[in-house]
Design an enzyme around this catalytic site. Structure first.
Site, PDB file in Angstrom:
ATOM      1  N   PHE A 299       0.829  -1.260   0.053  1.00 26.08           N
ATOM      2  CA  PHE A 299      -0.070  -0.085   0.061  1.00 26.08           C
ATOM      3  C   PHE A 299       1.043   1.368   0.370  1.00 26.08           C
ATOM      4  O   PHE A 299       1.689   1.363   0.675  1.00 26.08           O
ATOM      5  CB  PHE A 299      -0.962   0.085   1.326  1.00 26.08           C
ATOM      6  N   LEU A 322       3.474  -1.233   4.124  1.00 24.67           N
ATOM      7  CA  LEU A 322       2.896   0.312   4.243  1.00 24.67           C
ATOM      8  C   LEU A 322       4.030   1.390   3.913  1.00 24.67           C
ATOM      9  O   LEU A 322       4.917   1.519   4.530  1.00 24.67           O
ATOM     10  CB  LEU A 322       2.079   0.525   5.457  1.00 24.67           C
ATOM     11  N   GLU A 323       3.641   2.034   2.958  1.00 20.76           N
ATOM     12  CA  GLU A 323       4.458   3.234   2.545  1.00 20.76           C
ATOM     13  C   GLU A 323       3.460   4.621   2.774  1.00 20.76           C
ATOM     14  O   GLU A 323       2.820   4.652   1.904  1.00 20.76           O
ATOM     15  CB  GLU A 323       5.163   3.065   1.152  1.00 20.76           C
ATOM     16  N   LEU A 324       3.748   5.112   3.837  1.00 15.16           N
ATOM     17  CA  LEU A 324       2.583   5.995   4.106  1.00 15.16           C
ATOM     18  C   LEU A 324       3.278   7.424   4.156  1.00 15.16           C
ATOM     19  O   LEU A 324       4.035   7.828   3.177  1.00 15.16           O
ATOM     20  CB  LEU A 324       2.017   5.941   5.666  1.00 15.16           C
TER      21      LEU A 324
END
Length: 620
Positions: A299, A322-324
């Site tokens: 994501f 997760l790369e937020l």
């Protein structure tokens, strides 16, 4: 003694002919093999028709109030095969408000069908070798290099970015990743030998990296080509099939880029169903995030959406990368030669109109150079030209532009409020700070490049990711204070450190709590695809890119076998064999074995060896 000179000459002549013939034959065989391997590995050419929306004669309708929900638009924008019971996504160019297309959104049923198609195709693809996978990568790279203009225009048309931003952030890094997979992907995924111990000296230990099956990529809109292709090519190289869910903002361009991958797979003799594109609204995405067929989710997006995806993934314990968000700092150390690095810093700030997860949002500068940095940033920001990179000739005005449009206008009120609040609390703003109305594109979504000075590190704008062409300039007195400011947010994605002494820069870099740091540069940790990409804290977890990212799309399988099966294999000593004859004797044996192997000096080891021998030799 006499010699037969005729026989001698014949033998010499035969000797002189055989060797050249042997060499010639060997060279011929080598050339045939080399030619075969070259043909087998050569990129396969294929063609995909460019969309008319990037052509010079395209006749576009304008949308006065751009939105992505077709039900709230003029009915004339609906597609010919419109079905009232289905949802639609309306695509438009945010720089010009030109209507690009209206596409039927996927529902639960269609998403499940696409996942099943991908799963069926993967069963065959998993059996392919690295040579076949490399050929697909080479073919995609060739297409991208040969069609750079088309790819850049498609990305720019759907996002409003400039062609230069598309070349740097879309094409260059994608070619780099394709190249890395071809040159190093096999090395990363080949079975890997592992060390053994003294007791297991006769064993060979290896880790095999097996395909997961069908994986998913849920990606953001800021780089529609790279954000789609990056998880696609990694998944394919690892032996998986993949379902990509793009943002509703870039359905039009992502559909084209996925079609290119499908055409490549077909041209190389593989099933194009290996790659599936899902275009849906958030409320229908659970069919993907909670699917039992999805073995991994990558994501790229916001923290709020990331939390939802992680919760959904618990239904089947699906692993998630997760790369937020980020609030990346650039620390400028004292006595830094500003003229050498300010252009790099400006590129880091305003690349892609600031809509960049690893863009520089905070410039942390020593008080001795604060005024100079603030002045340079203001002067250069005010010189930047905003506009559309691929206007049609019929528009009558195609200027050179430095920054493109924002993806949408829904965050404009929030951005203006954050800036106004910061100014009310002592910040200064001499450049930007507001929406800009383009003289030729009255509905274009442009925000002025903005520089805020004297910003309180604890203020809301200093703590919140703005994802816009806005930079905050903060001053510090000591390097400890600079590090505290840099680490003083909930994020920890990327960072930069600039200074005259590289060793001191690296010392500061080691104190930063983040996933990646560039020394005297910006974002170079992503142009090297051998490095993992990702962050810590609220910037997410897990990595994509590099060996870590590629292996995360596989499951490791440990296989232990005999090194010399014809010579030595595991046997169970009689003293340990079932049924156990004597517990005390067995204990003496195993205790002696442990002491002999792991004792901390030779006296201890000899004592335990004697126990081992005695226990093994004594009858129960």
């Amino acid at each position: 003694m006499s010699y037969d000179y005729d026989d001698y000459e014949y033998e010499e002549e035969g000797f002189s002919i055989i060797w050249p013939l042997t060499i010639f034959l060997g060279l011929g065989i080598w050339l045939v093999i080399y030619r075969y391997r070259s043909i087998r590995n050569r990129a396969v050419p294929f063609r995909v028709t460019p969309p008319t929306q990037i052509g010079p004669t395209w006749d576009a309708a304008k949308i006065e109030s751009p939105r992505i929900d077709a039900h709230e638009l003029d009915p004339t924008l609906r597609p010919p095969a419109y079905a009232a019971e289905r949802k639609y996504i309306t695509c438009y160019d945010p720089a010009t408000s030109y209507h690009l297309d209206t596409i039927m959104a996927d529902n639960t049923q269609s998403i499940e069908q696409k996942i099943q198609k991908a799963a069926v195709a993967q069963a065959t693809w998993a059996k392919t070798g690295f040579a076949e996978r490399k050929r697909v990568m080479r073919s995609l790279k060739k297409w991208l290099v040969d069609n750079q203009t088309t790819a850049a225009k498609v990305a720019a048309r759907d996002t409003g970015k400039t062609l230069l931003d598309a070349a740097l952030g879309e094409i260059l890094v994608t070619c780099t990743k394709l190249d890395w997979l071809v040159n190093h992907g096999e090395r990363v995924l080949k079975p890997e030998s592992r060390y053994t111990n003294f007791l297991m000296f006769y064993k060979s230990s290896k880790v095999h990296f097996e395909p997961l099956g069908t994986v998913a990529g849920i990606v953001s809109w800021n780089y529609p080509l790279h954000n789609a292709w990056s998880p696609i090519i990694a998944a394919l190289f690892a032996g998986n099939s993949i379902v990509i869910k793009c943002s509703e903002q870039v359905v039009w361009s992502t559909q084209f880029f996925v079609d290119v991958v499908k055409a490549c797979l077909e041209a190389c003799g593989h099933d194009p169903d290996l790659v599936q594109l899902v275009c849906c609204y958030p409320e229908d995405a659970k069919a993907l995030t909670q699917s039992p067929w999805i073995r991994h989710i990558t994501f790229i997006g916001s923290e709020d959406v990331g939390r939802i995806i992680v919760q959904d993934a618990t239904a089947h314990l699906t692993p998630v990368t997760l790369e937020l968000g980020g609030k990346d700092p650039a620390i400028i150390m004292p006595a830094t030669p500003l003229e050498q690095y300010m252009s790099i810093i400006l590129r880091g700030i305003f690349q892609n109109a600031g809509q960049n997860c690893i863009g520089i949002e905070r410039v942390i500068v020593h008080s001795s150079q604060y005024d100079q940095v603030y002045r340079i940033l203001n002067e250069r920001a005010q010189q930047l030209r905003l506009g559309c990179a691929i206007s049609r000739p019929m528009d009558g005005h195609i200027p050179t532009v430095d920054c493109g449009a924002m993806i949408s206008s829904h965050r404009f009120p929030e951005l203006k409020n954050l800036i106004e609040t910061a100014i009310n609390h002592g910040a200064t703003c001499e450049a930007g700070g507001d929406v800009w109305n383009h003289p030729y594109y009255e509905h274009g979504l442009f925000f002025l490049p903005t520089v805020l000075g004297n910003v309180d590190p604890h203020s809301l704008i200093a703590q919140k990711e703005v994802f816009a062409p806005i930079v905050l300039v903060m001053k510090y007195e000591t390097l400890d204070e600079a590090v505290d400011i840099a680490n003083g947010t909930r994020y920890g994605l990327g960072a930069s450190v600039f200074g005259p002494d590289q060793e001191r820069c690296e010392q500061i870099a080691q104190r930063l709590v983040c996933g990646m740091v560039a020394i005297n540069d910006f974002a170079t940790f992503y142009t090297s695809q051998d490095l993992p990409f990702g962050g810590t804290k609220m910037s997410g977890y897990g990595r994509f890119g590099g060996p870590e990212g590629l292996r995360s799309l596989t499951y490791p399988k440990a296989i232990v076998s005999d090194r010399w099966p014809w010579l030595f294999q595991t046997t169970i000593p009689q003293v340990l064999d079932y049924p156990i004859r004597s517990v005390s004797q067995s204990w003496e044996f195993i205790s002696g074995l442990i002491g002999f192997v792991y004792g901390d000096n030779w006296r201890v080891r000899i004592r335990h060896l004697i126990r081992l021998i005695n226990a093994n030799g004594r009858r129960a």
